[in-house]
Design a protein around this motif. Structure first.
Motif, PDB file in Angstrom:
ATOM      1  N   ARG A  71       0.837  -1.217   0.000  1.00 22.77           N
ATOM      2  CA  ARG A  71       0.000   0.000   0.000  1.00 22.77           C
ATOM      3  C   ARG A  71       0.862   1.254   0.000  1.00 22.77           C
ATOM      4  O   ARG A  71       0.534   2.257  -0.652  1.00 22.77           O
ATOM      5  N   LEU A  72       1.985   1.188   0.733  1.00 18.71           N
ATOM      6  CA  LEU A  72       2.887   2.337   0.786  1.00 18.71           C
ATOM      7  C   LEU A  72       3.454   2.637  -0.596  1.00 18.71           C
ATOM      8  O   LEU A  72       3.486   3.795  -1.028  1.00 18.71           O
ATOM      9  N   ALA A  73       3.911   1.595  -1.285  1.00 15.96           N
ATOM     10  CA  ALA A  73       4.438   1.786  -2.635  1.00 15.96           C
ATOM     11  C   ALA A  73       3.373   2.383  -3.554  1.00 15.96           C
ATOM     12  O   ALA A  73       3.647   3.301  -4.333  1.00 15.96           O
ATOM     13  N   ALA A  74       2.146   1.858  -3.439  1.00 23.14           N
ATOM     14  CA  ALA A  74       1.052   2.363  -4.271  1.00 23.14           C
ATOM     15  C   ALA A  74       0.756   3.829  -3.976  1.00 23.14           C
ATOM     16  O   ALA A  74       0.425   4.604  -4.883  1.00 23.14           O
ATOM     17  N   SER A  75       0.873   4.236  -2.694  1.00 23.41           N
ATOM     18  CA  SER A  75       0.583   5.627  -2.336  1.00 23.41           C
ATOM     19  C   SER A  75       1.575   6.595  -2.976  1.00 23.41           C
ATOM     20  O   SER A  75       1.237   7.763  -3.212  1.00 23.41           O
ATOM     21  N   TYR A  76       2.783   6.109  -3.255  1.00 18.89           N
ATOM     22  CA  TYR A  76       3.772   6.928  -3.949  1.00 18.89           C
ATOM     23  C   TYR A  76       3.715   6.712  -5.466  1.00 18.89           C
ATOM     24  O   TYR A  76       4.475   7.352  -6.201  1.00 18.89           O
ATOM     25  N   GLY A  77       2.876   5.784  -5.920  1.00 18.51           N
ATOM     26  CA  GLY A  77       2.806   5.472  -7.336  1.00 18.51           C
ATOM     27  C   GLY A  77       4.027   4.732  -7.837  1.00 18.51           C
ATOM     28  O   GLY A  77       4.438   4.903  -8.992  1.00 18.51           O
ATOM     29  N   LEU A  78       4.585   3.855  -6.981  1.00 18.79           N
ATOM     30  CA  LEU A  78       5.820   3.162  -7.320  1.00 18.79           C
ATOM     31  C   LEU A  78       5.574   1.684  -7.597  1.00 18.79           C
ATOM     32  O   LEU A  78       4.692   1.072  -6.986  1.00 18.79           O
ATOM     33  N   PRO A  79       6.357   1.080  -8.485  1.00 12.83           N
ATOM     34  CA  PRO A  79       6.264  -0.371  -8.716  1.00 12.83           C
ATOM     35  C   PRO A  79       6.715  -1.132  -7.470  1.00 12.83           C
ATOM     36  O   PRO A  79       7.582  -0.671  -6.730  1.00 12.83           O
ATOM     37  N   TYR A  80       6.124  -2.307  -7.288  1.00 14.02           N
ATOM     38  CA  TYR A  80       6.359  -3.072  -6.056  1.00 14.02           C
ATOM     39  C   TYR A  80       6.527  -4.538  -6.386  1.00 14.02           C
ATOM     40  O   TYR A  80       5.803  -5.100  -7.205  1.00 14.02           O
TER      41      TYR A  80
END
Length: 322
Positions: A71-80
């Motif tokens: 969720r943290l990665a998604a909040s920054y719009g980053l691939p995970y």
């Protein structure tokens, strides 16, 4: 609404070190305070890292940690990308670390990116130094480097000289959330005993500045080691060790040469015992002998040189360390 900015001196200290990192990189995020601060600082500096998380499965809530990082990665719009260990069996901290770095190496190859940022900080550095001393690291006890090559990865530790209390201050100012790992309080693990018992004891009974004194020692030792390593770097790249040249070198140079040679050949977690085993092999009057080393390797002496090979399962092999 944008989160408030940390104090200017702290923001400058953290951003100035992460801004120097490559523009395309991976970042290891556990979900704890340290890695959440690193990830936020990378994004704040304009970088778009690929977030990696490895779930050891040691704790019942470890799956929640993985979900949090996702969720943290998604909040920054980053691939995970994440992976879970095939078994939650607790072998050792060293084995867990190898599993984690194996995952990082696999992700690096598949994503075509070799630069990996890790959130080790000054408190980790002091703990690592003390662990190396307690385990008999000898002259190789110097903590961690800001930059290191390992298994095809270029490891970056930009926060290595930032203290934990400063990272907490940054996180609060930026309104960051993170996960607390309960296992960090478990004193069955040696690192936790160093963190919660040994360091506070040193600060209380000897000097309240013990932590910073040890950190200064790390800086000096790292610089000294870089100089000493430069003396043997070229010879350590050779496939075999010349017994004659090794015997003729001063003992300190022998140890540095062997240590770097073993690392370059892929021997994991090289110990002083491994180094002394190879020195003993070189000192023997006759060749045709072999010794067990760590990580399933064996050192073999023949024709005036020492070479390395993988040890076959069940293969007998002499060891002077047993």
């Amino acid at each position: 609404m944008q989160p408030p900015a940390p104090p200017s001196h702290l923001l400058h200290a953290i951003l100035s070190v992460v801004e120097e990192l490559p523009s395309r990189l991976l970042v290891g995020v556990s979900g704890g305070l340290d890695s959440c601060v690193l990830l936020d600082a990378l994004v704040l500096s304009g970088k778009r890292p690929i977030v990696l998380h490895f779930d050891h499965g040691w704790r019942p809530e470890s799956g929640e940690d993985a979900a949090f990082v996702g969720r943290l990665a998604a909040s920054y719009g980053l691939p995970y990308r994440q992976e879970k260990a095939p078994s939650a069996a607790r072998d050792s901290e060293a084995a867990a670390r190898r599993e984690r770095y194996d995952f990082f190496a696999r992700a690096s190859r598949s994503l075509g990116c070799c630069d990996l940022a890790l959130a080790h900080h000054a408190d980790d550095q002091v703990e690592t130094l003390l662990l190396q001393l307690l385990r008999g690291g000898g002259t190789h006890a110097r903590g961690m480097r800001e930059f290191e090559l390992r298994n095809g990865l270029r490891l970056h530790r930009p926060l290595l000289w930032i203290e934990r209390k400063e990272m907490r201050e940054y996180a609060k100012a930026r309104n960051l959330s993170w996960r607390e790992d309960r296992s960090n309080q478990d004193c069955r693990y040696l690192r936790n005993r160093v963190r919660h018992e040994l360091i506070p004891f040193l600060e209380e009974r000897f000097s309240r500045h013990a932590r910073r004194a040890l950190l200064r020692f790390c800086r000096v030792r790292i610089d000294e080691e870089e100089w000493m390593t430069g003396l043997v770097r070229q010879r350590a790249e050779e496939e075999g060790l010349s017994v004659v040249e090794l015997r003729n070198a001063p003992v300190a140079e022998q140890r540095r040469w062997i240590h770097l040679w073993l690392r370059r050949r892929g021997v994991p977690d090289v110990s002083l015992a491994d180094v002394e085993s190879v020195r003993w092999l070189a000192s023997e009057p006759r060749g045709g002998k072999q010794l067990s080393l760590g990580g399933g390797w064996k050192a073999i002496r023949s024709d005036g040189a020492i070479s390395l090979r993988r040890k076959e399962e069940g293969e007998p092999c002499v060891s002077i360390n047993s």
